[in-house]
Design an enzyme around this catalytic site. Sequence first.
Site, PDB file in Angstrom:
ATOM      1  N   GLU A  36      21.793 -57.184 -12.714  1.00 13.37           N
ATOM      2  CA  GLU A  36      22.832 -58.207 -12.833  1.00 13.37           C
ATOM      3  C   GLU A  36      22.234 -59.594 -12.995  1.00 13.37           C
ATOM      4  O   GLU A  36      21.124 -59.865 -12.547  1.00 13.37           O
ATOM      5  CB  GLU A  36      23.699 -58.197 -11.562  1.00 13.37           C
ATOM      6  CG  GLU A  36      24.492 -56.912 -11.434  1.00 13.37           C
ATOM      7  CD  GLU A  36      25.343 -56.824 -10.159  1.00 13.37           C
ATOM      8  OE1 GLU A  36      26.446 -56.294 -10.258  1.00 13.37           O
ATOM      9  OE2 GLU A  36      24.896 -57.270  -9.091  1.00 13.37           O
ATOM     10  N   CYS A  38      21.077 -67.390 -12.248  1.00 14.93           N
ATOM     11  CA  CYS A  38      20.355 -66.634 -11.235  1.00 14.93           C
ATOM     12  C   CYS A  38      19.872 -65.344 -11.899  1.00 14.93           C
ATOM     13  O   CYS A  38      20.666 -64.492 -12.293  1.00 14.93           O
ATOM     14  CB  CYS A  38      21.308 -66.352 -10.072  1.00 14.93           C
ATOM     15  SG  CYS A  38      20.533 -65.469  -8.728  1.00 14.93           S
ATOM     16  N   CYS A  91      15.236 -53.439  -5.136  1.00 10.17           N
ATOM     17  CA  CYS A  91      14.128 -54.158  -4.495  1.00 10.17           C
ATOM     18  C   CYS A  91      13.498 -53.227  -3.483  1.00 10.17           C
ATOM     19  O   CYS A  91      14.194 -52.473  -2.800  1.00 10.17           O
ATOM     20  CB  CYS A  91      14.649 -55.419  -3.799  1.00 10.17           C
ATOM     21  SG  CYS A  91      13.335 -56.413  -3.066  1.00 10.17           S
ATOM     22  N   CYS A 148      20.408 -57.732   3.132  1.00 13.36           N
ATOM     23  CA  CYS A 148      20.542 -57.861   1.673  1.00 13.36           C
ATOM     24  C   CYS A 148      21.016 -56.556   1.050  1.00 13.36           C
ATOM     25  O   CYS A 148      20.412 -55.509   1.255  1.00 13.36           O
ATOM     26  CB  CYS A 148      19.199 -58.268   1.079  1.00 13.36           C
ATOM     27  SG  CYS A 148      19.207 -58.329  -0.716  1.00 13.36           S
ATOM     28  N   CYS A 208      24.792 -64.668  -3.097  1.00 18.55           N
ATOM     29  CA  CYS A 208      23.448 -64.259  -2.665  1.00 18.55           C
ATOM     30  C   CYS A 208      23.524 -62.977  -1.856  1.00 18.55           C
ATOM     31  O   CYS A 208      24.311 -62.871  -0.923  1.00 18.55           O
ATOM     32  CB  CYS A 208      22.839 -65.285  -1.715  1.00 18.55           C
ATOM     33  SG  CYS A 208      22.668 -66.901  -2.386  1.00 18.55           S
TER      34      CYS A 208
HETATM   35  N1  SAH Z   1      13.672 -61.369  -3.316  1.00 20.55           N
HETATM   36  C1  SAH Z   1      13.666 -62.776  -3.340  1.00 20.55           C
HETATM   37  C2  SAH Z   1      14.697 -63.369  -4.265  1.00 20.55           C
HETATM   38  C3  SAH Z   1      16.056 -62.729  -4.319  1.00 20.55           C
HETATM   39  S1  SAH Z   1      17.110 -62.892  -2.935  1.00 20.55           S
HETATM   40  C4  SAH Z   1      13.829 -63.317  -1.945  1.00 20.55           C
HETATM   41  O1  SAH Z   1      14.153 -62.575  -1.052  1.00 20.55           O
HETATM   42  O2  SAH Z   1      13.598 -64.509  -1.774  1.00 20.55           O
HETATM   43  C5  SAH Z   1      17.765 -64.548  -3.051  1.00 20.55           C
HETATM   44  C6  SAH Z   1      18.162 -65.131  -1.694  1.00 20.55           C
HETATM   45  O3  SAH Z   1      19.380 -64.549  -1.199  1.00 20.55           O
HETATM   46  C7  SAH Z   1      17.114 -64.886  -0.633  1.00 20.55           C
HETATM   47  O4  SAH Z   1      16.882 -66.050   0.108  1.00 20.55           O
HETATM   48  C8  SAH Z   1      17.771 -63.839   0.202  1.00 20.55           C
HETATM   49  O5  SAH Z   1      17.226 -63.774   1.467  1.00 20.55           O
HETATM   50  C9  SAH Z   1      19.212 -64.268   0.178  1.00 20.55           C
HETATM   51  N2  SAH Z   1      20.129 -63.223   0.638  1.00 20.55           N
HETATM   52  C10 SAH Z   1      19.958 -61.894   0.565  1.00 20.55           C
HETATM   53  N3  SAH Z   1      21.019 -61.243   1.104  1.00 20.55           N
HETATM   54  C11 SAH Z   1      21.884 -62.189   1.500  1.00 20.55           C
HETATM   55  C12 SAH Z   1      23.189 -62.143   2.093  1.00 20.55           C
HETATM   56  N4  SAH Z   1      23.807 -60.990   2.353  1.00 20.55           N
HETATM   57  N5  SAH Z   1      23.798 -63.305   2.371  1.00 20.55           N
HETATM   58  C13 SAH Z   1      23.199 -64.481   2.065  1.00 20.55           C
HETATM   59  N6  SAH Z   1      21.989 -64.586   1.500  1.00 20.55           N
HETATM   60  C14 SAH Z   1      21.330 -63.452   1.219  1.00 20.55           C
HETATM   61 FE1  SF4 Z   2      14.495 -57.882  -1.827  1.00 19.92          FE
HETATM   62 FE2  SF4 Z   2      16.871 -58.697  -0.984  1.00 19.92          FE
HETATM   63 FE3  SF4 Z   2      14.713 -58.969   0.590  1.00 19.92          FE
HETATM   64 FE4  SF4 Z   2      14.961 -60.514  -1.589  1.00 19.92          FE
HETATM   65  S1  SF4 Z   2      16.315 -60.531   0.206  1.00 19.92           S
HETATM   66  S2  SF4 Z   2      13.127 -59.401  -0.908  1.00 19.92           S
HETATM   67  S3  SF4 Z   2      16.008 -59.075  -2.983  1.00 19.92           S
HETATM   68  S4  SF4 Z   2      15.638 -57.026  -0.093  1.00 19.92           S
END
Ligand code: SAH
Ligand code: SF4
Length: 411
Positions: free
Chosen positions: A133, A146, A153, A160, A384
């Site tokens: 996505e 984004c 992942c 997440c 996010c």
């Molecule tokens: N894998 C990378 C980039 C993708 S995630 C990373 O983890 O940084 C992008 C952002 O969204 C990250 O800061 C992640 O921690 C945040 N994120 C993931 N799940 C989330 C959720 N359920 N609510 C809010 N932020 C979340």
């Molecule tokens: Fe992977 Fe989600 Fe953790 Fe980012 S926040 S490293 S996308 S599992």
Amino acid sequence: MRESGYMARMQTDAPLSMPIPGHIDPVPVPRAFVARPDGRIDLLGLGKPDLRLALETAQLEPKQAKLRAKQLWHWIYNRGVTDFSLMTDISKTMQPWLADRFVISRPEVIEAQVSTDGTRKWLLRTPDAQDYEMVFIPDADRGTLCVSSQVGCTLNCRFCHTGTMRLVRNLTEAEIVGQVMLARDALGEWPSQPEGRMLTNIVMMGMGEPLYNFDAVRDALKIVMDGDGLALSKRRITLSTSGVVPMMARAGAEIGVNLAVSLHAVTKEVRDEIVPLNRKYGIEELLQACADYPQANNARRITFEYVMLKDKNDSDADARELVRLIKHYKLPAKVNLIPFNPWPGAPYDTSTPERVRSFSNIVFEAGISAPVRTPRGRDIDAACGQLKTASEKKSRAELDRQAEEKLAALG
Ligand code: SAH
Ligand code: SF4
């Protein structure tokens, strides 16, 4: 000499997906070359040397190949043209020659959704039927795309949704740069122009951990940053990592974009739980790598992302410890507080607005900017951490339907 990406793909015969290998020791997958059934080669995502090589491999004489590669580069990445017959400075005899051997593709769009707040989400599919996505977030003064770096992942952060996907594969340069090109198509923003565009910023914050797909992310971003390509400045691109410490220096040296770090906790105990990669690269190591990041200065601060989880990491004491750590490592930093975006079955709740405010005030009063990120596109699961692709989503919808039917049958 580094093997060119094009050649590497030609020679790769690797599995396209793999099961999640474990919580704290993920194995990066090799990139895949998917030959088109019609035998033509896709030029999307090829860097300058690879474009030339593709032409030479098709028996174009080296001088010709050099010239044509330069022209093609401009048409593909600056003008967004996908049809060789529209490339007016390429001769009428050359155009069909190219069309017989090459294509310039885009990722396949399976679904495009628009949120009530204007956020747009696209569900895309790779040629080997993997879904991923991308999300576009328009604001008054900017528009942020984004971008995803992987399907799924491997890192399984507990808050997440992407981390719960069963299958993971790295996206190729073509699939990464293709997202930006598709967004440009959708916004009608060709050719690349410096002023007045809607797509002004890119964040590598979609699905996946970009530093576990380093080469493809780097090569794709190089195309995005090229002045005669998509021409987005490195100051407008942010790469977010969950803390892959050994790759951070290379990211600084070889990509040079802004860095965002998903910190999310200030103690070993809590970070080990919510970001399992912490068991491998701890907080101190991570913050030292941030301090060493070459682009970190007061003009280009490092963003620390901090997802606010109720009663888990959101106390005043946590906020004070966060300030202490940032000061201890003398980090030019800002903190981005992200209200947790819920998803079905998530083991956490969103912190209360009062808690978020109190946390933010403590950080802010210490002289560190700590804005609260407004969730965008929650109604279409584009916020996010909500990204998780359709095949699984549909099966969940199916399960929900079945559960409802069962309840109804029970009376
Ligand atoms: N894998 C990378 C980039 C993708 S995630 C990373 O983890 O940084 C992008 C952002 O969204 C990250 O800061 C992640 O921690 C945040 N994120 C993931 N799940 C989330 C959720 N359920 N609510 C809010 N932020 C979340
Ligand atoms: Fe992977 Fe989600 Fe953790 Fe980012 S926040 S490293 S996308 S599992």
